[in-house]
Scaffold this active site. Structure first.
Site, PDB file in Angstrom:
ATOM      1  N   PRO A 268      34.464  55.992  38.681  1.00 35.30           N
ATOM      2  CA  PRO A 268      33.718  54.907  39.341  1.00 35.30           C
ATOM      3  C   PRO A 268      34.651  54.130  40.268  1.00 35.30           C
ATOM      4  O   PRO A 268      35.532  53.412  39.811  1.00 35.30           O
ATOM      5  CB  PRO A 268      33.221  54.048  38.173  1.00 35.30           C
ATOM      6  N   ASP A 444      40.066  53.222  39.960  1.00 32.83           N
ATOM      7  CA  ASP A 444      39.146  53.762  38.963  1.00 32.83           C
ATOM      8  C   ASP A 444      38.783  52.641  37.990  1.00 32.83           C
ATOM      9  O   ASP A 444      39.633  52.173  37.232  1.00 32.83           O
ATOM     10  CB  ASP A 444      39.832  54.929  38.227  1.00 32.83           C
ATOM     11  N   HIS A 445      37.515  52.238  38.017  1.00 32.28           N
ATOM     12  CA  HIS A 445      37.108  51.077  37.213  1.00 32.28           C
ATOM     13  C   HIS A 445      37.099  51.375  35.713  1.00 32.28           C
ATOM     14  O   HIS A 445      36.962  50.453  34.896  1.00 32.28           O
ATOM     15  CB  HIS A 445      35.722  50.603  37.651  1.00 32.28           C
ATOM     16  N   ARG A 446      37.245  52.636  35.317  1.00 32.21           N
ATOM     17  CA  ARG A 446      37.398  52.942  33.899  1.00 32.21           C
ATOM     18  C   ARG A 446      38.766  52.478  33.401  1.00 32.21           C
ATOM     19  O   ARG A 446      38.932  52.137  32.221  1.00 32.21           O
ATOM     20  CB  ARG A 446      37.260  54.452  33.651  1.00 32.21           C
ATOM     21  N   VAL A 448      40.976  50.319  35.450  1.00 30.60           N
ATOM     22  CA  VAL A 448      41.446  49.067  36.060  1.00 30.60           C
ATOM     23  C   VAL A 448      40.287  48.096  36.195  1.00 30.60           C
ATOM     24  O   VAL A 448      39.247  48.435  36.784  1.00 30.60           O
ATOM     25  CB  VAL A 448      42.057  49.351  37.449  1.00 30.60           C
TER      26      VAL A 448
END
Length: 474
Positions: A268, A444-446, A448
């Site tokens: 994401p 990567d929002h997983r 960060v």
């Protein structure tokens, strides 16, 4: 003495490669280790050295041909047999063994095999460069959809661009199906023949569907020629050959597309932007350029940004980590292999600088220069592009102010540098002409959170705004 040279496994386990060009011709005399051809895999262009000294008697392929690993590529006449002949023949014998059809279940490399009479014999060892070691013959099990569920039509354009291990989804309540393991040319052939790869069984020990598997299936069911996927250009005047150009999607271009699709549909993405006054950095670079002791080094804004990234990653390890879905864990790197995006004639490549965190500003500048020259020459190897932990792309060299970069697969973030522009800017309570640039960080929002990504970008901006601040960092 006649000798055949077969296309070896080029170190990535890829089953085939495209012949880019021959560097020798039939009748030429070649020396041992002389470069005879260039081939392109899905990773990079690779030079093939001659395994023999002698005369070229036959070229078994033409430029543009796709050759499978183990196929005869070129034949030589090495003259009279000499003491080196047995040694030269050994790898070729191993290649023949590696290329030969394997039984459905192959023991692990180096293990013993049981014969029908009950005796055991040692398995043939796999020689580096002469065929990939066979894997366990058991093919990975596919996960079936729940019974009675209706499948949702997939976006075929996305699936065509996706890598061979992409996942195809049905209804929300459905379980995913693993896409059949194959290669881009094989998937293209299956589409042309109207064959559903999910119905094709791989006959080889690796579990990878090959051209032969697809052709055999098409012959059995009569699918060949039954479904033309496109109308010939000659039948469509508006798309005649003088109005369009057809370029096969393969090699580096296909590999890049697959990597970008895999990244975009797996991680994401979140992108944050920050415009910063880099006048002090511009002045620093001007002073370094005027230093005669540094005239042989090209130190630019990219090198300074690379140094800023290396310094900042030490305090923001989330940006220097990897999401490991298989192991169910986050892998944090305590080193920086800094990827530098490079545009080449064959497409985008992202080789990396190993242990960039240990390099000085001058050493980083030299490494970036060497990396770019190698990429433009088409000499970047697959090894150069493996193991990156964070990447930078400099879109400013094209006069672009900002963009939304796509994360290199396996990494947590990528920083895009915009063009440095001289423009009015607030400075010490007044309006002055300053050097200004925009930074764009995709992460990567997983891995960060927004706060972590924003603090990381702000710290890089602080270093570029006041490069002397780097002296305070460890």
């Amino acid at each position: 003495m006649a000798q055949d040279f077969r296309l070896p496994d080029l170190g990535e386990g890829l089953p085939e490669a495209e012949l880019v060009q021959w560097l020798v011709a039939e009748g030429d005399t070649v020396a041992l280790n002389q470069t005879i051809a260039e081939v392109e895999t899905a990773k990079a262009v690779v030079e093939l050295p001659s395994p023999h000294a002698g005369t070229v008697t036959k070229l078994h392929a033409a430029a543009g041909d796709v050759i499978t690993v183990g196929s005869v590529l070129i034949s030589f006449d090495t003259g009279e047999a000499d003491a080196a002949a047995p040694a030269a023949a050994a790898p070729q014998a191993a290649m023949a063994a590696a290329a030969a059809p394997q039984p459905a279940a192959t023991p692990a490399q180096g293990s013993a095999q049981t014969q029908p009479d009950g005796e055991t014999t040692a398995a043939e060892p796999n020689l580096v460069g002469y065929g990939a070691a066979p894997r366990n013959g058991d093919r990975p099990k596919r996960r079936a959809r729940s019974a009675g569920k209706r499948a949702v039509a997939s976006d075929t354009a996305v699936l065509e661009a996706a890598p061979h291990d992409a996942i195809q989804f049905g209804d929300i309540a459905d379980r995913p199906i693993e896409r059949p393991r194959s290669t881009p040319p094989v998937r293209k052939l299956a589409k042309q023949l109207g064959v559903d790869l999910a119905l094709v069984e791989a006959t080889g020990a690796t579990g990878i569907i090959t051209r032969a598997d697809v052709e055999a299936y098409a012959a059995r069911v009569g699918a060949a020629g039954a479904s033309a996927v496109a109308t010939p250009a000659a039948a469509r005047p508006e798309l005649s050959e003088d109005r369009v150009t057809h370029t096969p999607i393969r090699g580096v271009r296909r590999a890049t597309a697959e990597a970008m699709v895999r990244s975009a549909f797996t991680a994401p993405h979140v992108t944050t932007f920050l415009t910063v006054d880099v006048t002090a950095t511009s002045e620093l670079l001007a002073s370094l350029k005027a230093d005669r002791s540094l005239q042989d080094h090209r130190i630019g804004i990219l090198a300074v940004a690379a140094k800023a990234v290396c310094l900042s990653l030490a305090r923001h390890p989330e940006l220097n980590s990897r999401w490991d879905d298989d192991a169910g864990e986050i892998v944090e790197h305590h080193y920086v292999n800094l990827g530098i995006a490079a545009a080449t004639g064959r497409g985008l490549v992202v080789p990396n600088i190993p242990d960039a965190h240990e390099l000085t500003l001058v050493e980083l500048a030299d490494a970036i220069r060497s990396l770019a020259e190698t990429a433009r020459a088409g000499k970047t190897t697959p090894a150069d592009m493996r193991g990156g932990t964070f990447s930078i792309t400099n879109v400013g060299v094209f006069g672009v102010d900002a963009g939304t970069p796509i994360i290199n697969p396996g990494e947590a973030g990528i920083l895009a540098l915009g063009a440095v522009r001289r423009q009015p800017w607030e400075h010490r309570g007044e309006i002055a002409l300053r050097d200004v640039m925009t930074l764009a960080l995709s992460f990567d929002h997983r891995l960060v959170d927004g706060e972590q990504g924003s603090r990381f970008l702000a710290e890089i901006a602080d270093i570029l705004r006041e490069p002397g601040r780097a002296m305070l960092l460890r």
